[in-house]
Scaffold this active site. Structure first.
Site: not given
Length: 578
Positions: A305, A151
Site C-alpha cells: 500500500d 500493509s
C-alpha cells in the site's frame, strides 16, 4: 470440546442467517472436514474492529475478512458518522484500496454501504497508495475515509483501516466510539444496496494534486539538477507504488529510474516474494540484483500500500546493504534539520516526532539543533495526533518510526512512502554534492552524535493458544523483570500500561504524560542499553526492540562498533530467553 460446540453453534447461525450461498457452502465444507482446525479458527471469536480497524485472513466466518465483517465495520462507521454530524447533508468519505486479492471487491462493498446510508463517497478508480487516500480526505473535506489493505502481511490477509477528518487513522475518543457502534451491528442491519448517485470516482486529477503537494517539500533542487541522472532502482513489490513513486521521483527532477519488470506486475499473490515486506532482505533481492546489473547507487522499495519505504545503499566495499528502519528515520531527520538550518529556517518553533521504540539518536540530533522532539506510541495515528496538537503554534518538519515508515510533511497524516522515496533520492543527491555517499553520510551522523545500533526480533504465535502465550509472556516480564541484561544492571523500567516510569536505583516512580495507556514495557540498563517489548496490534506477534549505544572516532570504527553492539544484543536476547 466446549470451544468446538460454541464454534459449531456459531457456524450454524451463519448457515441459517441471511448470508450468501457461496459463504454457506464454504462453511458446510469446513464442518464436514474431520480436521476442525479451520472451522475453529474461522469462528472461535469475532474479527474485532479495533483501534486500527480490521485485519485478518480472508474467508468465510466471524473471525475472517469477508463481505460481512467489512459490511459490519462500514455500517457501524456510517452510524457513527451520522450521529457525530446530525443534520449535515453532505457527509463525505474517501475510499482507497491496494493490490490485494478482494481489495477492490471490499472497497466497492464499503462504497455501496456508505452510499446506502446517505453518505457521499469518493472512491479511487483503481488501486492507490495509502498516503494519497489520506491526502484526498483533507483535499475534499471528507469527514472520514477508509483504505482496504493489510500493509505488508502475507497474501492470505486483508484489512480495513479507518481515518478521521484530518486524514489520520482514528484515535480517541472516536476509535472506542466507532468500535462500540460496530459491535452493535447485526448482519440484517447492513445496508448493502448502493445509491450510485452518491458514489464519485477519483483519478488523475487527485494524483496530480498529490504529486504537486509532495514536490513542495523539496529543498535541494540545485543538488537534484546536478545529479538528476543518478541511477535509482525502484520496486513496488507488486503493489500500489508502481505508478505514483516513479511519478514523484520525476516530479522532483530525477530522470534515470530503473524498474524491476517482474515486480511491476500488480498482484495480490505477490508471485516473486514470500512476504511483500521491504524490511526483509528476501523482498529486496531482485531490486538489488537489478542495481548490480545496471550500476545503480540507490535501491528503494515500497510495500503493497506504499506507506513503508525500504532503502538499500552501497557500503564502503561497494556491496548493497539494507538501511534499517531506524537508520532510514535518522537519515531523514538529520537531512530535514540540517537543510532547514542551511536555509536559515530554524526558528525554535520546529519539531520532529519519533515513536517510543525508535532510536534515541533522533532525540539527540533534534536537541543539538534547537529542534523540539516528541515521543509517541507506535503507529502514525499517534504521530498525527502530535501534529494535530501543535499545528497552530509549531512547524512540523518530519516524523517516523523504526518499522520503515516516515512522514516528511503534514499534508498527509499517515506514513508516506511515495514522498519519502523522492526525498531519499534528494538526500542522496545532496550528499553527493558534499562528496559523500548515503552510507558515508550515515557514518558521519554517528561520528557527530554517537553510534547507535538498533535491532528488532519478533516471535510469531498463531491462533487462540498463541494469543494466550503472548499475554503470558508480557505478564511474566511485568511481574519478574530481569535484574541484568547483557551483564549490565537494570536501572529503569517504563510500563506504558500503567504510565509508570520507575527508577530502580532511587525507587522513585514518575507518571508519564500520555493521553492513553499502551501494552508496552521498556527496560533501560546502566550501560545505556534500551529494550522495548510489545505485542503487535495487527499481527500474531510479540516484538522486541533493542538499542545499544557507543562512541566512534572515525568511519573506520563503524564496522567494529556495529559487531560489538550486535554481540551485546545477542547477550541481552539470551537473558530474555528469546
Amino acid at each position: 470440546m466446549d470451544i468446538l460446540s460454541m464454534v459449531e453453534a456459531k457456524a450454524n447461525q451463519w448457515l441459517e442467517g441471511p448470508y450468501d450461498q457461496e459463504t454457506k457452502d464454504a462453511i458446510m465444507k469446513m464442518m464436514d472436514n474431520e480436521d476442525n482446525t479451520e472451522l475453529i479458527e474461522s469462528f472461535y471469536k469475532d474479527l474485532e474492529f479495533g483501534t486500527g480497524g480490521l485485519r485478518g485472513i480472508m474467508g468465510p466466518g466471524s473471525n475472517r475478512m469477508n463481505r460481512y465483517t467489512v459490511g459490519a465495520a462500514t455500517q457501524g462507521l456510517s452510524n457513527y458518522l451520522k450521529k457525530t454530524y446530525p443534520g449535515e447533508k453532505d457527509i463525505k468519505v474517501a475510499i482507497g484500496y491496494d493490490c490485494r486479492n478482494n481489495s477492490e471487491y471490499f472497497s466497492n462493498t464499503a462504497a455501496g454501504i456508505f452510499s446506502a446510508n446517505g453518505i457521499e463517497v469518493y472512491i479511487f478508480e483503481s488501486l492507490r497508495p495509502t498516503p494519497e487516500m489520506s491526502y484526498a480526505i483533507r483535499e475534499l473535506g471528507c469527514k472520514s475515509g477508509i483504505i482496504i489493505t493489510a500493509s505488508h502481511n502475507p497474501k492470505e490477509y486483508n484489512g480495513y483501516k479507518a481515518y478521521w477528518n484530518d486524514g489520520s487513522q482514528i484515535v480517541a475518543p472516536h476509535d472506542k466510539n466507532i468500535i462500540d457502534e460496530v459491535g452493535q451491528v447485526k448482519v440484517e442491519d447492513i445496508k448493502f444496496e448502493p445509491n450510485k448517485d452518491l458514489i464519485h470516482v477519483m483519478g488523475q486529477e487527485m494524483d496530480e494534486k498529490f504529486l504537486e503537494a509532495s514536490h513542495q517539500i523539496s529543498m535541494s533542487p540545485q543538488s537534484i539538477e546536478r545529479h538528476k541522472d543518478m541511477k535509482i532502482v525502484y520496486t513496488p513489490i507488486h503493489g500500489t507504488g508502481y505508478k505514483m513513486v516513479p511519478a514523484a521521483l520525476r516530479k522532483f527532477g530525477f530522470t534515470n529510474i530503473i524498474n524491476v519488470p517482474e515486480q511491476d506486475v500488480v498482484s495480490g499473490d505477490f508471485p516473486t516474494v514470500v512476504s511483500p515486506n521491504p524490511e526483509e532482505a528476501a523482498a529486496m533481492k531482485m531490486a538489488i540484483a537489478k542495481a548490480e546489473e545496471t550500476g545503480a547507487e540507490l535501491v528503494m522499495a515500497t510495500d503493497p500500500d506504499s506507506d513503508r519505504i525500504g532503502v538499500c545503499v552501497r557500503d564502503d566495499s561497494g556491496k548493497f546493504i539494507i538501511v534499517n528502519g531506524n537508520q532510514t528515520c535518522i537519515l531523514f531527520t538529520y537531512y530535514l534539520i540540517a537543510r532547514n538550518r542551511e536555509l536559515g529556517k530554524i526558528t525554535g518553533k520546529e519539531y520532529v516526532v519519533k515513536t517510543i521504540v525508535t532510536s534515541e539518536l533522533i532525540a539527540k540530533i533534534a536537541e543539538a539543533n534547537n529542534v523540539e522532539y516528541f515521543d509517541s506510541y507506535t503507529g502514525f495515528k499517534f504521530i498525527a495526533d502530535v501534529i494535530r496538537d501543535n499545528e497552530a503554534t509549531k512547524r512540523y518538519i518530519g516524523g517516523g518510526e523504526e518499522s520503515f515508515g516516515f512522514l516528511p510533511s503534514d499534508f498527509v497524516r499517515d506514513k508516506d512512502a511515495v514522498t519519502a522515496c523522492a526525498l531519499m533520492a534528494e538526500i542522496a543527491a545532496w550528499a553527493k554534492d558534499k562528496g559523500k555517499s548515503l552510507f558515508e553520510l550515515l557514518q558521519d551522523i554517528y561520528l557527530e552524535y554517537g553510534f547507535s545500533k538498533e535491532f528488532m526480533k519478533y516471535i510469531v504465535r498463531q491462533g487462540k493458544t498463541g494469543a494466550e502465550e503472548i499475554q503470558a509472556m508480557m505478564k511474566n516480564f511485568r511481574e519478574t523483570p530481569p535484574a541484568t541484561l547483557g551483564g549490565s544492571k537494570l536501572v529503569r523500567v517504563k510500563d506504558y500500561s500503567t504510565l509508570e516510569d520507575k527508577d530502580l536505583v532511587t525507587g522513585e516512580v514518575k507518571k508519564m504524560n500520555y493521553k492513553s495507556t499502551s501494552n508496552v514495557l521498556q527496560f533501560f540498563t546502566e550501560n545505556g542499553t534500551k529494550v522495548s517489548v510489545r505485542p503487535s496490534g495487527t499481527e500474531p506477534k510479540i516484538k522486541f526492540y533493542f538499542e545499544c549505544t557507543d562512541k566512534i572516532n572515525s568511519r573506520d570504527e563503524y564496522h567494529s562498533a556495529d559487531a560489538k553492539a550486535m554481540k551485546k544484543i545477542e547477550e541481552v536476547m539470551k537473558d530474555l530467553g528469546i
